[in-house]
Scaffold this motif. Sequence first.
Motif, PDB file in Angstrom:
ATOM      1  N   CYS A 198      10.917  -6.748 -18.884  1.00 33.18           N
ATOM      2  CA  CYS A 198      12.148  -6.753 -19.678  1.00 33.18           C
ATOM      3  C   CYS A 198      13.238  -6.021 -18.899  1.00 33.18           C
ATOM      4  O   CYS A 198      13.141  -4.818 -18.669  1.00 33.18           O
ATOM      5  N   VAL A 199      14.264  -6.755 -18.479  1.00 34.39           N
ATOM      6  CA  VAL A 199      15.331  -6.194 -17.651  1.00 34.39           C
ATOM      7  C   VAL A 199      16.039  -5.042 -18.367  1.00 34.39           C
ATOM      8  O   VAL A 199      16.279  -3.988 -17.775  1.00 34.39           O
ATOM      9  N   SER A 200      16.347  -5.216 -19.654  1.00 30.40           N
ATOM     10  CA  SER A 200      17.022  -4.152 -20.410  1.00 30.40           C
ATOM     11  C   SER A 200      16.141  -2.923 -20.551  1.00 30.40           C
ATOM     12  O   SER A 200      16.627  -1.793 -20.526  1.00 30.40           O
ATOM     13  N   CYS A 201      14.834  -3.142 -20.705  1.00 26.64           N
ATOM     14  CA  CYS A 201      13.897  -2.018 -20.825  1.00 26.64           C
ATOM     15  C   CYS A 201      13.880  -1.195 -19.550  1.00 26.64           C
ATOM     16  O   CYS A 201      13.927   0.042 -19.588  1.00 26.64           O
TER      17      CYS A 201
ATOM     18  N   VAL B 188       7.410  -6.081 -34.174  1.00 28.65           N
ATOM     19  CA  VAL B 188       8.339  -6.012 -33.039  1.00 28.65           C
ATOM     20  C   VAL B 188       8.037  -7.145 -32.065  1.00 28.65           C
ATOM     21  O   VAL B 188       6.911  -7.313 -31.628  1.00 28.65           O
ATOM     22  N   LYS B 189       9.062  -7.929 -31.758  1.00 32.22           N
ATOM     23  CA  LYS B 189       8.943  -9.004 -30.774  1.00 32.22           C
ATOM     24  C   LYS B 189       9.998  -8.855 -29.676  1.00 32.22           C
ATOM     25  O   LYS B 189       9.779  -9.240 -28.553  1.00 32.22           O
ATOM     26  N   LEU B 190      11.160  -8.323 -30.035  1.00 34.63           N
ATOM     27  CA  LEU B 190      12.246  -8.155 -29.077  1.00 34.63           C
ATOM     28  C   LEU B 190      12.146  -6.785 -28.412  1.00 34.63           C
ATOM     29  O   LEU B 190      11.915  -5.779 -29.087  1.00 34.63           O
ATOM     30  N   THR B 191      12.334  -6.765 -27.100  1.00 27.83           N
ATOM     31  CA  THR B 191      12.323  -5.493 -26.385  1.00 27.83           C
ATOM     32  C   THR B 191      13.640  -5.312 -25.664  1.00 27.83           C
ATOM     33  O   THR B 191      14.240  -6.311 -25.250  1.00 27.83           O
ATOM     34  N   PRO B 192      14.120  -4.102 -25.543  1.00 31.09           N
ATOM     35  CA  PRO B 192      13.546  -2.904 -26.125  1.00 31.09           C
ATOM     36  C   PRO B 192      13.862  -2.783 -27.619  1.00 31.09           C
ATOM     37  O   PRO B 192      14.946  -3.155 -28.058  1.00 31.09           O
TER      38      PRO B 192
END
Length: 174
Positions: free
Chosen positions: A70-73, A135-139
């Motif tokens: 996950c790039v944002s994570c 929870v499915k979306l990260t972060p």
Amino acid sequence: MTHKTQDSITRRRLVSASVVVGLGVSLALGGCGTRDEAPASTFVLLDGAKTTTAELKGKVTLVNFWATTCVSCVKEMPALVSTYNKYKGQGFETVAVAMSYDPPAWVLNFAQTRQLPFKVALDNTGEIARAWGDVKLTPTTYLVDKQGRIVKRFVGEPDLAALHQMIEKLLAQA
């Protein structure tokens, strides 16, 4: 119906649909406040140790669901490290929960190479993510108060200044 009238109706429908979609996205992705009890969870850490939500009571805790892919994570991780380092001596804890689809070897490598100073847990079965609101979306990040209640949920990267204000307010409470 004239072509001009039909174009006007089509444009209004597109604008209306865009507004509805935009509202849905902002509601789904924005932080939401709550005072629900944090779900009873057992976090299995990278070293095999375990910690539970019950053991975290008495501390202000950040529970962050993330993935190495996950790039944002990955982008927000240095901010989570600095937040942890800033407040750890004041009764603050962080648990970074790797999603079930994240290969454990990747999680271990990520945690070691970046020297993550906080607890990193594996959610091999997806049970923890389901318990915390599917929870499915990260972060996706939860801020939990000393009594074990969820104060805020962030989907996406949290506003760091606002997060720090909330942490400080919670740390100051008995």
